[in-house]
Design an enzyme around this catalytic site. Sequence first.
Site, mmCIF file in Angstrom:
data_model
loop_
_atom_site.group_PDB
_atom_site.id
_atom_site.type_symbol
_atom_site.label_atom_id
_atom_site.label_comp_id
_atom_site.label_asym_id
_atom_site.label_seq_id
_atom_site.Cartn_x
_atom_site.Cartn_y
_atom_site.Cartn_z
ATOM 1 N N ASP A 23 28.072 -14.664 20.874
ATOM 2 C CA ASP A 23 29.232 -14.828 19.998
ATOM 3 C C ASP A 23 29.005 -13.895 18.820
ATOM 4 O O ASP A 23 28.194 -14.176 17.939
ATOM 5 C CB ASP A 23 29.312 -16.298 19.543
ATOM 6 N N LYS A 85 32.977 -6.854 11.769
ATOM 7 C CA LYS A 85 33.897 -7.097 12.893
ATOM 8 C C LYS A 85 35.336 -6.745 12.516
ATOM 9 O O LYS A 85 36.136 -6.384 13.376
ATOM 10 C CB LYS A 85 33.787 -8.564 13.302
ATOM 11 N N GLU A 185 37.239 -15.548 22.919
ATOM 12 C CA GLU A 185 36.534 -16.670 22.297
ATOM 13 C C GLU A 185 37.095 -18.038 22.720
ATOM 14 O O GLU A 185 36.324 -18.934 23.063
ATOM 15 C CB GLU A 185 36.545 -16.515 20.767
ATOM 16 N N ASP A 209 40.298 -22.527 15.766
ATOM 17 C CA ASP A 209 39.061 -21.865 15.347
ATOM 18 C C ASP A 209 39.148 -21.432 13.886
ATOM 19 O O ASP A 209 39.824 -20.458 13.554
ATOM 20 C CB ASP A 209 38.805 -20.654 16.263
HETATM 21 P P1 ADP Z 1 32.930 -16.705 12.234
HETATM 22 O O1 ADP Z 1 33.416 -17.177 13.555
HETATM 23 O O2 ADP Z 1 33.991 -16.083 11.412
HETATM 24 O O3 ADP Z 1 31.698 -15.878 12.333
HETATM 25 P P2 ADP Z 1 31.759 -19.317 11.704
HETATM 26 O O4 ADP Z 1 32.381 -20.079 12.792
HETATM 27 O O5 ADP Z 1 30.327 -19.049 11.816
HETATM 28 O O6 ADP Z 1 32.555 -17.999 11.373
HETATM 29 O O7 ADP Z 1 32.048 -20.143 10.365
HETATM 30 C C1 ADP Z 1 31.467 -19.805 9.163
HETATM 31 C C2 ADP Z 1 32.089 -20.641 8.083
HETATM 32 O O8 ADP Z 1 31.818 -22.012 8.320
HETATM 33 C C3 ADP Z 1 31.526 -20.312 6.712
HETATM 34 O O9 ADP Z 1 32.576 -20.204 5.775
HETATM 35 C C4 ADP Z 1 30.680 -21.534 6.410
HETATM 36 O O10 ADP Z 1 30.584 -21.771 5.021
HETATM 37 C C5 ADP Z 1 31.463 -22.615 7.087
HETATM 38 N N1 ADP Z 1 30.674 -23.825 7.330
HETATM 39 C C6 ADP Z 1 29.511 -23.947 7.994
HETATM 40 N N2 ADP Z 1 29.081 -25.215 7.983
HETATM 41 C C7 ADP Z 1 29.992 -25.928 7.287
HETATM 42 C C8 ADP Z 1 30.130 -27.313 6.914
HETATM 43 N N3 ADP Z 1 29.213 -28.230 7.234
HETATM 44 N N4 ADP Z 1 31.218 -27.664 6.200
HETATM 45 C C9 ADP Z 1 32.145 -26.765 5.844
HETATM 46 N N5 ADP Z 1 32.066 -25.471 6.162
HETATM 47 C C10 ADP Z 1 31.017 -25.054 6.863
HETATM 48 MG MG MG Z 2 33.699 -17.468 15.455
#
Ligand code: ADP
Ligand code: MG
Length: 620
Positions: A23, A85, A185, A209
């Site tokens: 991912d 990205k 995804e 998502d």
């Molecule tokens: P991407 O797919 O864009 O790479 P992610 O799915 O990894 O992103 O999500 C990252 C986001 O999730 C960040 O903004 C992070 O702060 C938030 N995040 C991670 N854990 C938590 C949580 N427990 N509560 C709220 N937000 C969270």
């Molecule tokens: Mg993602």
Amino acid sequence: MAKIGINIKGGTLEKPDAVVGIDLGTTNSLIAVVGENGEAKVLGKSNDVIVPSIVHFDESGTAIVGNTAKLALIHNPETTIYSVKRLLGRSYKDIAKHAAFFTYRIIDDNEEQMVRVLVNDKYYTPIELSAIILSELKRKAEDALQAQVSKAVITVPAYFNDNQRQATRDAGKLAGLDVLRIVNEPTAASLAYGFGLDPNHQKTIAVYDLGGGTFDVSVLRIEAGIFEVLSTNGDTSLGGDDVDRGIVDHWLQSLNIDPESLSRNQFSELRLLAEQAKISVSSGNPFSGSFENNNILVALNFDETTLNQIVNPILDKTLVCVKKALLDAGVQASEIDEVVLVGGSTRLPQVSAQLKSIFKASQINNSLDPDEVVALGAAIEADVLAGNRRDILLLDVTPLSLGIETGGGLMDVIIPRNSKIPCSAAREYTTSVDGQVNMSIAIFQGERELVAENRKLVSFELRGIPAMPAGFPKVKIKFLLDADGILRVSAEELRSGVKQEIEVKPQYGLSDDIVESMLIDSLTNAQTDLELRALIEAKTEGRQLIYTAERFISKNSQMLSAAETMESQKLIQALNEKIASGSRDEILAGIDTLNEYTKPFAERLMDIAIGAALKGTTII
Ligand code: ADP
Ligand code: MG
């Protein structure tokens, strides 16, 4: 069967190359594999599974990836590359609107070309930067598995266009990975939940998502191993980062700090503290931290009520997108079997709470870790492609229907759009004229009822059909679409064995945009197309009946009374007039009348030829 080698030096058994799922996220990236027990698992030490998609170049120009690079954001924003990205497969023109979002240098000398990033006098393409992240993931997996990793499935958002997909593939190649497939995804997320693995199941799901900086929602229909994206919607600048910004604003306001008085580094530090506060509070733990400003240590507090105040307006926007996606997909909220939650920000308790204004609690499924779900699904797809699961076939689908031209310029679809590939299908046709020895076969791609509105791929001629009465030859036209999307067409006259074959590449030169506009065209014109098709079919049927009836009368005149011949000719004449200027219903009525009148003659003769001629579809 997997081969196991022996390491000559160490005398140990070498494991076969692992096939992984990746991912490659805007904010975070993960790598996963299907283990020997058949279960997918993410790789890395427990607190080190999630790799921030951030590359920092230190003074010597060495690239550092992940959590360490994330900390470098505070002090070295110019040499720390995040959200790459967003640049992948894009020109400066594509991203110009958001240029202010990036704290590092993006080169805009050629607006049409792929963007480049300047770090310490060195230029990097987003492909190279993504490859650096992918290499780090590969290394992490090799460490964890103690095996070489060379093959991977990489995920991309469903809305990624051809350029962006190609760039992702190239980044994989550059990282030394053989990219088996680029997967959407939401498709990966549904695989992780096991949807689509049972060929007998049919489901309609919504994948919600919410990541760091992007939100997207997709509605998928899953049937017999095929994942059809019915619609996607979203906002490419909406996500957890907005919550973090909201928290920083809240702190500055409540502490009476003028934002202008803060340095860029202080801002970055506050952002990271805000993210910690958000994660802490959303997991049910109170947050208290501190921050140094003008040599004074100020306390930072944060609670659930404030979090919800900040989060709710953001979630409201996502709900608007969800409603649009449902509308575009043509499904009601109640028809969605599962709403799958993906992305770190769906851990915010308000997400499920808000979604309940559209869906029932029982529809919402967040039983898997929202951070891991995409990587896990990618690993499952990788495992399937590696041939480890014989029982499942995950398939690509063909984006547009393939067919041939039949009488009246109509499109006769042989392989419908969204058919899984590889696949094959065949149909039988016949001639429309006595003694016809050649048949020209024109192949088209598209969704419209008239071939003129579709895209012509190729045409060829089946020659040397032995002369037979119209309707007698049986020409079998077979389409075979292989796994690479290459179409092979064969035409065979079954009575004589005369055969012709041809190869076409339907995807060639068709960009996603063209495919999309062809689909939109077909949808907007569906009604008129259908009416036109029905009219043309009626005309073709009428002409065919007239041809058969006239031929019958001239051949068998001795069997008919003068009155019968007269009446038949009158009905033929009437039908001819209706074909020239009548409506479909009038033509069909004319056909019925003539058919009814002449049927007893045919029965009299027991001429099977007529039956055959009336049944077969003619090409021209
Ligand atoms: P991407 O797919 O864009 O790479 P992610 O799915 O990894 O992103 O999500 C990252 C986001 O999730 C960040 O903004 C992070 O702060 C938030 N995040 C991670 N854990 C938590 C949580 N427990 N509560 C709220 N937000 C969270
Ligand atoms: Mg993602």
